[in-house]
Design a protein around this motif. Sequence first.
Motif, PDB file in Angstrom:
ATOM      1  N   HIS A   1      83.602 -25.569  30.702  1.00 48.02           N
ATOM      2  CA  HIS A   1      84.643 -26.647  31.260  1.00 48.02           C
ATOM      3  C   HIS A   1      84.416 -26.879  32.768  1.00 48.02           C
ATOM      4  CE1 HIS A   1      88.171 -29.480  31.129  1.00 48.02           C
ATOM      5  NE2 HIS A   1      88.011 -29.293  32.355  1.00 48.02           N
TER       6      HIS A   1
ATOM      7  N   HIS B   1      82.858 -29.888  35.999  1.00 55.24           N
ATOM      8  CA  HIS B   1      82.689 -31.245  36.303  1.00 55.24           C
ATOM      9  C   HIS B   1      81.474 -31.191  37.280  1.00 55.24           C
ATOM     10  CE1 HIS B   1      86.269 -32.752  34.453  1.00 55.24           C
ATOM     11  NE2 HIS B   1      86.877 -31.535  34.718  1.00 55.24           N
TER      12      HIS B   1
ATOM     13  N   HIS C   1      92.879 -26.219  29.376  1.00 59.99           N
ATOM     14  CA  HIS C   1      94.041 -25.668  30.333  1.00 59.99           C
ATOM     15  C   HIS C   1      95.047 -24.799  29.472  1.00 59.99           C
ATOM     16  CE1 HIS C   1      91.810 -28.371  32.682  1.00 59.99           C
ATOM     17  NE2 HIS C   1      92.662 -29.397  32.372  1.00 59.99           N
TER      18      HIS C   1
ATOM     19  N   ASP D   1      86.615 -25.175  36.042  1.00 60.25           N
ATOM     20  CA  ASP D   1      87.004 -26.638  36.191  1.00 60.25           C
ATOM     21  C   ASP D   1      86.611 -27.109  37.678  1.00 60.25           C
ATOM     22  OD1 ASP D   1      88.318 -28.984  35.400  1.00 60.25           O
ATOM     23  OD2 ASP D   1      90.331 -28.241  35.607  1.00 60.25           O
TER      24      ASP D   1
HETATM   25 ZN   LIG Z   1      88.439 -30.772  33.931  1.00 58.66          ZN
END
Ligand SMILES: [Zn+2]
Length: 342
Positions: free
Chosen positions: A41, A43, A220, A273
């Motif tokens: 996960h 970006h 999360h 993340d």
């Molecule tokens: Zn994210």
Amino acid sequence: MRLVYLLFSALLLVSCNSSRTYVMSVQGKLKPGKLGPTLVHEHITTDFIGAEKVKQPQYEQDLASSTILPHLEALKARGINTLVECTPNHIGRDVRLLQSLSERSGLNILTNTGYYAAVDKKYLPQHVFEEDAATISARWEKEWTDGIEGSGIRPGFIKLGVGRGPLDAVEEKLLVAGIMLSKKSGLPIYVHTGDGAAAQSEYEIISREELAPERLIWVHAQNGTDAERIALAQKGVWISLDGVSATRVDQYVEMILALKEKDLLSRLLISHDDGWSVENQKGEISLKLFGNGNEIPYRTISEQLIPELKKRGLTARELDQILIKNPPKALGITPSSRKVDR
Ligand SMILES: [Zn+2]
């Protein structure tokens, strides 16, 4: 003799089925064994302006490439082989940039289909409020079968987002739309989840709709408690501790040790993340690194978390389980006659 033949046929069927399992990257199908160490996960670019406000991307591809490519090359040099890019449609998903960066860095990159309902529905297009689950699911299915926005690039998973639990009607409709597509395609469902109550609510909905709990990734999960994570992991749900930050390494170590204690490392996924957001200062576009405690993106797991986990007794085999063995299990797609797979 006939029994032997039947047994042999059954064995052959099992092995063929598993060898047909693949993972869908922005460069096409991959054998699960090709993923290697994976961040599940992260970006690349995100744009938080809101759905249907401006044409995205707002930046030139050269700006994004020159900012981000060196970090992807450094990540590859640290031994990570696959990055799962979790930016959904309407928050700046840019599949052509992902494909170009994958080719240039040598990293496998995965993208997604689906919509993000968290944060006051700011990232949902208007049609979500007017259409039923089947119609929305059909829009995502088209991305799966035909590719995203005419690019031919196909999603490797479904990405949704919900706030705190229990799920509201719009969040539930989108989860049901995701379940419909998951049943047809075999795609797993990542759900950005506000708290443990929302995760429990997701589990109840997928159970009601008869989707295997192994298809749900609780994104999360660090927002829940040890007890909530253990309970859902024991039911088969993937636990994604995906905000690993240099400022909170100790907390992640404790969460991971609590899962190890219950023999649940086989349900765990970890990531940072990290990524960049698009900034628009009076028409001047730039990309800004997320300020989540990692000054250099995608690095804290290799350089801080893993050494700390080793000190606390995790073996090389257990670390391989988390970073190498679990991701292809979570992301693997096994075609069947019922599923849409061109
Ligand atoms: Zn994210």
